[in-house]
Design a protein around this motif. Structure first.
Motif, mmCIF file in Angstrom:
data_model
loop_
_atom_site.group_PDB
_atom_site.id
_atom_site.type_symbol
_atom_site.label_atom_id
_atom_site.label_comp_id
_atom_site.label_asym_id
_atom_site.label_seq_id
_atom_site.Cartn_x
_atom_site.Cartn_y
_atom_site.Cartn_z
ATOM 1 N N LEU A 174 -29.618 -37.710 54.689
ATOM 2 C CA LEU A 174 -30.000 -39.073 55.051
ATOM 3 C C LEU A 174 -28.805 -39.880 55.559
ATOM 4 C CD1 LEU A 174 -32.494 -40.014 52.170
ATOM 5 C CD2 LEU A 174 -33.025 -39.496 54.557
ATOM 6 N N TYR A 175 -27.675 -39.761 54.853
ATOM 7 C CA TYR A 175 -26.501 -40.543 55.248
ATOM 8 C C TYR A 175 -26.032 -40.162 56.654
ATOM 9 C CZ TYR A 175 -21.794 -42.451 55.358
ATOM 10 O OH TYR A 175 -20.666 -43.134 55.723
ATOM 11 N N HIS A 176 -25.916 -38.875 56.928
ATOM 12 C CA HIS A 176 -25.401 -38.457 58.232
ATOM 13 C C HIS A 176 -26.411 -38.674 59.351
ATOM 14 C CE1 HIS A 176 -22.184 -36.632 55.868
ATOM 15 N NE2 HIS A 176 -21.500 -36.549 56.992
ATOM 16 N N LEU A 177 -27.714 -38.589 59.040
ATOM 17 C CA LEU A 177 -28.713 -38.876 60.065
ATOM 18 C C LEU A 177 -28.697 -40.346 60.449
ATOM 19 C CD1 LEU A 177 -31.764 -36.729 58.845
ATOM 20 C CD2 LEU A 177 -30.441 -36.419 60.955
ATOM 21 N N VAL A 178 -28.531 -41.218 59.461
ATOM 22 C CA VAL A 178 -28.499 -42.660 59.742
ATOM 23 C C VAL A 178 -27.173 -43.073 60.368
ATOM 24 C CG1 VAL A 178 -28.562 -44.958 58.693
ATOM 25 C CG2 VAL A 178 -30.171 -43.200 57.945
ATOM 26 N N ALA A 179 -26.069 -42.566 59.827
ATOM 27 C CA ALA A 179 -24.743 -42.998 60.283
ATOM 28 C C ALA A 179 -24.299 -42.321 61.573
ATOM 29 C CB ALA A 179 -23.714 -42.745 59.179
ATOM 30 N N TYR A 180 -24.627 -41.028 61.729
ATOM 31 C CA TYR A 180 -24.093 -40.276 62.865
ATOM 32 C C TYR A 180 -25.154 -39.636 63.743
ATOM 33 C CZ TYR A 180 -19.985 -40.639 59.855
ATOM 34 O OH TYR A 180 -18.985 -41.114 59.059
ATOM 35 N N GLY A 181 -26.420 -39.713 63.345
ATOM 36 C CA GLY A 181 -27.478 -39.126 64.139
ATOM 37 C C GLY A 181 -27.531 -37.613 64.074
ATOM 38 N N GLU A 182 -26.894 -37.000 63.090
ATOM 39 C CA GLU A 182 -26.928 -35.551 62.911
ATOM 40 C C GLU A 182 -27.005 -35.248 61.429
ATOM 41 O OE1 GLU A 182 -23.344 -34.131 64.632
ATOM 42 O OE2 GLU A 182 -22.056 -34.941 63.054
ATOM 43 N N ARG A 183 -27.374 -33.993 61.100
ATOM 44 C CA ARG A 183 -27.614 -33.669 59.707
ATOM 45 C C ARG A 183 -26.352 -33.382 58.913
ATOM 46 N NH1 ARG A 183 -30.299 -27.622 59.784
ATOM 47 N NH2 ARG A 183 -28.473 -26.499 60.575
ATOM 48 N N GLY A 184 -25.248 -33.078 59.544
ATOM 49 C CA GLY A 184 -24.007 -32.814 58.842
ATOM 50 C C GLY A 184 -23.950 -31.416 58.246
ATOM 51 N N LEU A 200 -22.915 -42.861 48.090
ATOM 52 C CA LEU A 200 -24.370 -42.791 48.053
ATOM 53 C C LEU A 200 -24.837 -41.740 47.044
ATOM 54 C CD1 LEU A 200 -27.124 -43.627 49.232
ATOM 55 C CD2 LEU A 200 -26.820 -41.859 50.973
ATOM 56 N N TYR A 201 -24.146 -40.603 47.008
ATOM 57 C CA TYR A 201 -24.525 -39.550 46.068
ATOM 58 C C TYR A 201 -24.283 -39.989 44.626
ATOM 59 C CZ TYR A 201 -24.644 -35.014 43.701
ATOM 60 O OH TYR A 201 -24.941 -33.982 42.849
ATOM 61 N N TYR A 202 -23.233 -40.762 44.409
ATOM 62 C CA TYR A 202 -22.961 -41.270 43.063
ATOM 63 C C TYR A 202 -24.143 -42.106 42.564
ATOM 64 C CZ TYR A 202 -20.914 -44.068 39.318
ATOM 65 O OH TYR A 202 -20.690 -44.690 38.115
ATOM 66 N N VAL A 203 -24.676 -42.965 43.441
ATOM 67 C CA VAL A 203 -25.786 -43.844 43.052
ATOM 68 C C VAL A 203 -27.088 -43.058 42.937
ATOM 69 C CG1 VAL A 203 -27.153 -45.853 43.707
ATOM 70 C CG2 VAL A 203 -24.670 -45.853 44.075
ATOM 71 N N THR A 204 -27.414 -42.288 43.989
ATOM 72 C CA THR A 204 -28.694 -41.571 43.995
ATOM 73 C C THR A 204 -28.701 -40.440 42.966
ATOM 74 O OG1 THR A 204 -27.897 -40.139 45.785
ATOM 75 C CG2 THR A 204 -29.147 -42.112 46.403
ATOM 76 N N GLY A 205 -27.549 -39.811 42.769
ATOM 77 C CA GLY A 205 -27.489 -38.728 41.785
ATOM 78 C C GLY A 205 -27.769 -39.226 40.384
ATOM 79 N N PHE A 206 -27.151 -40.355 40.009
ATOM 80 C CA PHE A 206 -27.392 -40.908 38.680
ATOM 81 C C PHE A 206 -28.835 -41.372 38.544
ATOM 82 C CE2 PHE A 206 -27.470 -44.680 35.846
ATOM 83 C CZ PHE A 206 -27.225 -44.016 34.656
ATOM 84 N N GLY A 207 -29.356 -42.021 39.598
ATOM 85 C CA GLY A 207 -30.746 -42.465 39.554
ATOM 86 C C GLY A 207 -31.706 -41.296 39.410
#
Length: 486
Positions: free
Chosen positions: A48-58, A130-137
């Motif tokens: 999600l982060y790389h698709l939104v930020a860079y337009g690719e999956r990473g 982002l992983y720190y937040v989503t991982g804990f959630g």
């Protein structure tokens, strides 16, 4: 009700085997679910982060590797701590704090490892955050779902973490079954044996004779029912009877427990503590551990410095408005009790024409004529509390905690509620759990004091850094936090 053994029939061996299998399967499912969820959160957040930020999956493989490593750290830690015993999944109360500490330690390990192998530059800092937040959630949601499932399975009789046999006087057995919802605890009572009342009433020789006669009927029934544990329900003051019961029951192939004394039921956090060879029953734990205190202090200091830097221009404007509105100082200082009842001068913007600080302090009331025009808006928007950021930086207060009252009011409230002094076991806060639930303003009745104290004690007993962040968010954005502000 008689003094003889009262027990259910012996369950079929097939049913016992199925429950044992289901219990083990549930524990394995909990391990697999949490491990998969942590790894999946890494991959999904990375995509999600790389698709939104860079337009690719990473680098999907890289996300999976980080997630697998994080899951492995948590898995190994939980296995060593015995975290996956199903008895731990019968209540969600203590999980958020333990998970938050474990997740922070896990992320620290990931960062250190990335630095040591020079791989930290391969991963985006934005994605790591982002992983720190989503991982804990994700971890929190999965653990909550597992607790709900285990509780339902235990209530339905699908799994049983422990099959127990009760031995005690009729009164103690009745008190035990009435107080504890055994199905929700994952406990199955397979039988019980009542000790005759003579074991408590008569002289020592008669007591021992009656007890020996009663215990003689227990052993064959316990061997027949094959429970996991025997609970001896005798008042703890009857030491000789307890010793005799243990002497007889220790020869049976199951655990032997001394049941909870009815006085112990007032202490929900009672625990057996060991200091080398010294064993003691800990009735009340310290509100926060040293690690908890360190976390809270570091967060308070840096968050207060940041908030003060942001709010400084607004505070200058507020100071000017106060001077223009009414004569008197900009700041109001008043002695209040802090941690361990140590007094300190609290700082507030002056909102009233009076500066009460002594043995008699009149509380502010709705439409109080002492409140200035500017002060009324400051109090309604909670802006009069901004100078307390300095109290937080100095270590006298915390951002979140029980709101401190005037010392004169503390003395009054202590006479009304016995446990009121427990509020002083942590640092007072600028905002608190009671305030975001609308319990602020005038405390002119004992009921209002008790309700506010109830929320304060809940906060102390269930503290977590995540809860502090949530309370700060609600303080700003929840309408309830502004209720009764006058």
């Amino acid at each position: 009700m008689s003094d003889t053994l009262v027990s259910r029939w012996k369950p079929e061996k097939r049913a016992q085997n199925w429950k044992s299998f289901a219990t083990e399967l549930a524990a394995l499912a909990a391990v697999a679910t949490e491990t998969a969820a942590i790894a999946a959160a890494s991959v999904v957040s990375g995509l999600l982060y790389h698709l939104v930020a860079y337009g690719e999956r990473g680098d999907v493989i890289g996300y999976f590797q980080v997630g697998t490593l994080a899951a492995s750290i948590i898995l190994i830690s939980n296995l060593f701590r015995g975290e996956y015993r199903l008895s731990h999944f019968l209540s969600f109360k203590t999980h958020p704090r333990r998970l938050f500490q474990l997740w922070n330690a896990t992320f620290a390990c990931l960062l250190v490892l990335g630095f040591l192998i020079k791989a930290s530059e391969d991963y985006s800092r934005g994605w790591l955050l982002l992983y720190y937040v989503t991982g804990f959630g994700t971890l929190l949601l999965v653990r909550y779902a597992l607790v709900r499932l285990v509780r339902r399975a235990a209530s339905a009789g699908i799994i049983a973490t422990k099959r127990i046999f009760l031995i005690g006087t009729p009164q103690e057995v009745e008190r035990f079954t009435a107080h504890f919802d055994t199905s929700a605890l994952g406990i199955e009572i397979v039988g019980s044996s009542y000790l005759s009342d003579a074991t408590l009433r008569e002289t020592a020789p008669v007591r021992q004779e009656e007890l020996s006669r009663d215990l003689a009927t227990v052993s064959p029934h316990v061997r027949h029912l094959e429970p996991d544990a025997i609970f001896v329900l005798i008042p703890w003051s009857e030491r000789d009877l307890i010793d005799r019961c243990v002497q007889v029951l220790v020869g049976l192939p199951c655990e032997v427990h001394i049941g909870p004394d009815h006085a112990l039921q007032h202490y929900s956090n009672a625990d057996l503590a060991r200091h080398g060879p010294l064993a003691s029953l800990q009735l009340v734990r310290a509100p926060l551990s040293r690690f908890d205190l360190l976390q809270k202090r570091v967060f308070d200091f840096f968050a207060a410095v940041f908030a003060l830097a942001v709010a400084a221009p607004f505070m200058v404007v507020i100071a000017i408005l106060i001077k223009l509105d009414s004569p008197g100082p900009v700041f109001f200082r008043q002695q209040r009790y802090g941690f361990n009842r140590k007094p300190f001068p609290i700082l507030k913007f002056r909102t009233m024409t009076t500066l009460d600080d002594g043995p008699i302090v009149n509380q502010a009331t709705r439409h109080d004529p002492r409140i200035t025009r500017v002060g009324r808006w400051l109090r309604r928007l909670n802006l009069d509390e901004l100078p307390q950021l300095l109290n937080v930086i100095r270590g006298e207060m915390s951002l979140v905690g029980p709101r401190p009252h005037a010392i004169a009011h503390d003395h009054e409230f202590e006479k009304v509620v016995d446990s009121y002094a427990c509020r002083h076991n942590v640092k007072p806060g600028i905002t608190g759990w009671a305030q975001v639930h609308g319990y602020r303003g005038e405390t002119d009745t004992p009921d209002k004091v008790e309700r506010r104290l109830e929320y304060d004690l809940f906060y102390i007993e269930n503290w977590s850094l995540a809860r502090d962040v949530l309370i700060l968010f609600w303080t700003v954005f929840s309408a309830t936090a502004y209720r009764n502000a006058f």
